[in-house]
Design an enzyme around this catalytic site. Structure first.
Site, mmCIF file in Angstrom:
data_model
loop_
_atom_site.group_PDB
_atom_site.id
_atom_site.type_symbol
_atom_site.label_atom_id
_atom_site.label_comp_id
_atom_site.label_asym_id
_atom_site.label_seq_id
_atom_site.Cartn_x
_atom_site.Cartn_y
_atom_site.Cartn_z
ATOM 1 N N GLN A 236 0.802 -1.213 0.000
ATOM 2 C CA GLN A 236 0.000 0.000 0.000
ATOM 3 C C GLN A 236 0.845 1.278 0.000
ATOM 4 O O GLN A 236 2.069 1.250 0.161
ATOM 5 C CB GLN A 236 -0.951 -0.007 1.191
ATOM 6 C CG GLN A 236 -2.055 -1.056 1.093
ATOM 7 C CD GLN A 236 -3.133 -0.857 2.148
ATOM 8 O OE1 GLN A 236 -2.913 -0.243 3.198
ATOM 9 N NE2 GLN A 236 -4.310 -1.386 1.880
ATOM 10 N N ASN B 290 0.568 -3.163 4.625
ATOM 11 C CA ASN B 290 -0.351 -2.037 4.659
ATOM 12 C C ASN B 290 0.399 -0.704 4.778
ATOM 13 O O ASN B 290 1.608 -0.663 4.960
ATOM 14 C CB ASN B 290 -1.341 -2.221 5.804
ATOM 15 C CG ASN B 290 -2.392 -3.281 5.493
ATOM 16 O OD1 ASN B 290 -3.370 -3.021 4.795
ATOM 17 N ND2 ASN B 290 -2.172 -4.497 5.981
ATOM 18 N N HIS B 291 -0.344 0.361 4.688
ATOM 19 C CA HIS B 291 0.175 1.711 4.538
ATOM 20 C C HIS B 291 1.275 2.072 5.533
ATOM 21 O O HIS B 291 1.224 1.737 6.704
ATOM 22 C CB HIS B 291 -0.968 2.727 4.653
ATOM 23 C CG HIS B 291 -1.584 2.773 6.029
ATOM 24 N ND1 HIS B 291 -1.255 3.704 6.970
ATOM 25 C CD2 HIS B 291 -2.516 1.971 6.603
ATOM 26 C CE1 HIS B 291 -1.949 3.510 8.071
ATOM 27 N NE2 HIS B 291 -2.722 2.450 7.887
ATOM 28 N N GLU B 292 2.285 2.730 5.015
ATOM 29 C CA GLU B 292 3.340 3.377 5.796
ATOM 30 C C GLU B 292 4.215 2.425 6.610
ATOM 31 O O GLU B 292 4.857 2.851 7.569
ATOM 32 C CB GLU B 292 2.742 4.450 6.710
ATOM 33 C CG GLU B 292 1.998 5.545 5.941
ATOM 34 C CD GLU B 292 1.209 6.435 6.844
ATOM 35 O OE1 GLU B 292 1.747 7.471 7.273
ATOM 36 O OE2 GLU B 292 0.033 6.074 7.133
ATOM 37 N N ILE C 282 1.935 0.942 9.403
ATOM 38 C CA ILE C 282 2.905 1.717 10.190
ATOM 39 C C ILE C 282 3.759 0.796 11.063
ATOM 40 O O ILE C 282 4.078 1.109 12.214
ATOM 41 C CB ILE C 282 2.208 2.818 11.020
ATOM 42 C CG1 ILE C 282 1.062 3.468 10.227
ATOM 43 C CG2 ILE C 282 3.194 3.901 11.416
ATOM 44 C CD1 ILE C 282 0.329 4.567 10.953
#
Length: 220
Positions: A119, A137-139, A157
């Site tokens: 992502q 997933n994101h970051e 994260i």
């Protein structure tokens, strides 16, 4: 069109991805390198096995990049990539053409399989391998020589140190830190930070023992 040499003539899925890349027009696969002399001169699912890492001398000065597709364990992957670099190789990327990597920072040596999800805001270090069906997933931020096994899920994260192995279908909850050269067992659910070198298993994941931490970086 970029030209690639792939290290590790073992997994037929690699050859299938190589064909997909060629058919997409994104890369031309010159062939495979493998340090097993019995494979030299053989045909690996439609691609030639040209020789071992020493074969790189014949490509010196040419616009050819190398990617390590060995995924047995992170230490083997890390050390064989160090051999490539010591022989003068320039690391490229071996990424399935179907993947959407918009807003992803993906460094040299990346091997990303079909059906992986990476992502926006994710940063991948050098020599990272991401398997089919896994989700980053994101970051999330991954260090060098990290391996993400099929079906693993980093929930956003997450900070992952160099050389970490994340086993099949493992889950790492958001905002956690996984120390360098840690190993997360298959199916584990990680609910707290994992120290460097720790092997964790279970749900919730618990430390079962520690492994030595690899001290040699890809740089030297």
């Amino acid at each position: 069109m970029k030209r690639l040499l792939l290290l590790g003539a073992n997994n037929p899925e690699v050859a299938r991805q190589a064909r997909a890349l060629q058919q997409s027009g994104q890369a031309y696969i010159e062939g495979f390198l493998d340090n097993d002399p019995a494979k030299h001169g053989q045909n690996f699912h439609g691609f030639p096995v040209l020789g071992g890492v020493a074969e790189l001398t014949r490509w010196k000065g040419q616009d050819v990049e190398c990617v390590n597709v060995i995924t047995r364990d992170t230490r083997t992957r890390h050390q064989t990539t160090r051999q490539l670099l010591a022989a003068g190789a320039h690391l490229g990327q071996f990424i399935h053409p179907s993947l959407n990597l918009d807003a992803v920072d993906c460094r040299a040596g990346s091997y990303l399989q079909e059906f992986a999800i990476v992502q926006a805001g994710v940063r991948l270090g050098r020599n990272v391998s991401v398997s089919a069906g896994s989700i980053i997933n994101h970051e999330c931020c991954l260090g060098d020589s990290v391996f993400i096994a099929p079906g693993a899920n980093l929930c956003g994260i997450v900070e992952v140190g160099d050389g970490v192995f994340v086993g099949a279908s493992a889950v790492v909850l958001p905002r956690l830190k996984i120390g360098a050269w840690a190993c997360i067992g298959a199916g584990a659910v990680v609910t707290r930070d994992v120290p460097a070198g720790a092997i964790v298993m279970g749900n919730p994941a618990r430390i079962v023992r520690y492994m030595p931490i690899e001290e040699e970086s890809l740089d030297g």
